[in-house]
Motif scaffolding. Structure first.
Motif, PDB file in Angstrom:
ATOM      1  N   ALA A  54      16.518  25.645 -46.229  1.00 29.11           N
ATOM      2  CA  ALA A  54      15.843  26.255 -45.080  1.00 29.11           C
ATOM      3  C   ALA A  54      16.004  25.397 -43.835  1.00 29.11           C
ATOM      4  CB  ALA A  54      14.363  26.468 -45.384  1.00 29.11           C
ATOM      5  N   GLN A  55      15.879  24.095 -43.983  1.00 28.96           N
ATOM      6  CA  GLN A  55      16.052  23.205 -42.829  1.00 28.96           C
ATOM      7  C   GLN A  55      17.415  23.408 -42.198  1.00 28.96           C
ATOM      8  OE1 GLN A  55      15.363  19.154 -44.015  1.00 28.96           O
ATOM      9  NE2 GLN A  55      13.267  19.563 -44.636  1.00 28.96           N
ATOM     10  N   ARG A  63      14.677  17.591 -36.590  1.00 30.74           N
ATOM     11  CA  ARG A  63      14.740  16.580 -35.533  1.00 30.74           C
ATOM     12  C   ARG A  63      13.590  15.585 -35.561  1.00 30.74           C
ATOM     13  NH1 ARG A  63      16.599  18.362 -29.952  1.00 30.74           N
ATOM     14  NH2 ARG A  63      18.790  18.152 -30.419  1.00 30.74           N
ATOM     15  N   LYS A  64      12.480  15.952 -36.131  1.00 23.67           N
ATOM     16  CA  LYS A  64      11.300  15.096 -36.131  1.00 23.67           C
ATOM     17  C   LYS A  64      11.444  14.042 -37.232  1.00 23.67           C
ATOM     18  CE  LYS A  64       6.282  15.439 -36.115  1.00 23.67           C
ATOM     19  NZ  LYS A  64       5.144  16.332 -36.321  1.00 23.67           N
ATOM     20  N   ALA A  66       9.632  11.507 -38.276  1.00 16.90           N
ATOM     21  CA  ALA A  66       8.489  11.270 -39.172  1.00 16.90           C
ATOM     22  C   ALA A  66       8.435  12.333 -40.267  1.00 16.90           C
ATOM     23  CB  ALA A  66       7.188  11.245 -38.383  1.00 16.90           C
ATOM     24  N   PHE A  67       8.710  13.577 -39.905  1.00 19.79           N
ATOM     25  CA  PHE A  67       8.708  14.632 -40.909  1.00 19.79           C
ATOM     26  C   PHE A  67       9.833  14.416 -41.911  1.00 19.79           C
ATOM     27  CE2 PHE A  67      10.107  18.560 -42.792  1.00 19.79           C
ATOM     28  CZ  PHE A  67       8.923  19.047 -43.316  1.00 19.79           C
ATOM     29  N   LEU A  68      11.015  14.088 -41.427  1.00 16.65           N
ATOM     30  CA  LEU A  68      12.162  13.896 -42.311  1.00 16.65           C
ATOM     31  C   LEU A  68      11.950  12.742 -43.279  1.00 16.65           C
ATOM     32  CD1 LEU A  68      15.065  14.585 -39.812  1.00 16.65           C
ATOM     33  CD2 LEU A  68      14.285  16.043 -41.698  1.00 16.65           C
ATOM     34  N   VAL A  69      11.308  11.683 -42.821  1.00 20.12           N
ATOM     35  CA  VAL A  69      10.992  10.566 -43.716  1.00 20.12           C
ATOM     36  C   VAL A  69      10.057  11.061 -44.821  1.00 20.12           C
ATOM     37  CG1 VAL A  69       9.765   8.366 -43.889  1.00 20.12           C
ATOM     38  CG2 VAL A  69      11.415   8.744 -42.043  1.00 20.12           C
ATOM     39  N   GLY A  70       9.039  11.807 -44.440  1.00 20.08           N
ATOM     40  CA  GLY A  70       8.121  12.370 -45.429  1.00 20.08           C
ATOM     41  C   GLY A  70       8.813  13.331 -46.381  1.00 20.08           C
TER      42      GLY A  70
END
Length: 92
Positions: A54-55, A63-64, A66-70
């Motif tokens: 989906a991403q 692009r975010k 912090a979200f990608l790390v999570g």
């Protein structure tokens, strides 16, 4: 035992994909969004393949940092749990 696991991942991936699509639509229309912790929980529960798809397909949450790390932490956590189930408990 492998078939139920594959089916589980498929169902969770579809659920994650749909949830990302709903969040993308909400973002476009400036409506109430899906919480990021919900998206991460879906990843931990096995929906990360659908979330990753989906991403990429929806160009959502790419692009975010912090979200990608999570997100990637949720993938690692899920895979660690699967490893534990396979090698420690003999499940799967």
């Amino acid at each position: 035992m492998v078939i139920p696991v594959i089916a589980y991942y498929a169902v969770m991936s579809v659920l994650a994909y749909v949830t990302y699509a709903v969040d993308k639509k909400a973002a476009i229309h400036r409506r109430r969004r899906v919480r990021e912790r919900t998206l991460h929980l879906l990843g931990v529960l096995g929906g990360w393949p659908g979330a990753l798809l989906a991403q990429q397909q929806l160009r959502h949450k790419t692009r975010k940092t912090a979200f990608l790390v999570g997100f990637w932490l949720s993938v690692v956590l899920n895979l660690a749990c699967v490893w534990w189930l396979i090698f420690q408990l003999g499940i799967i």
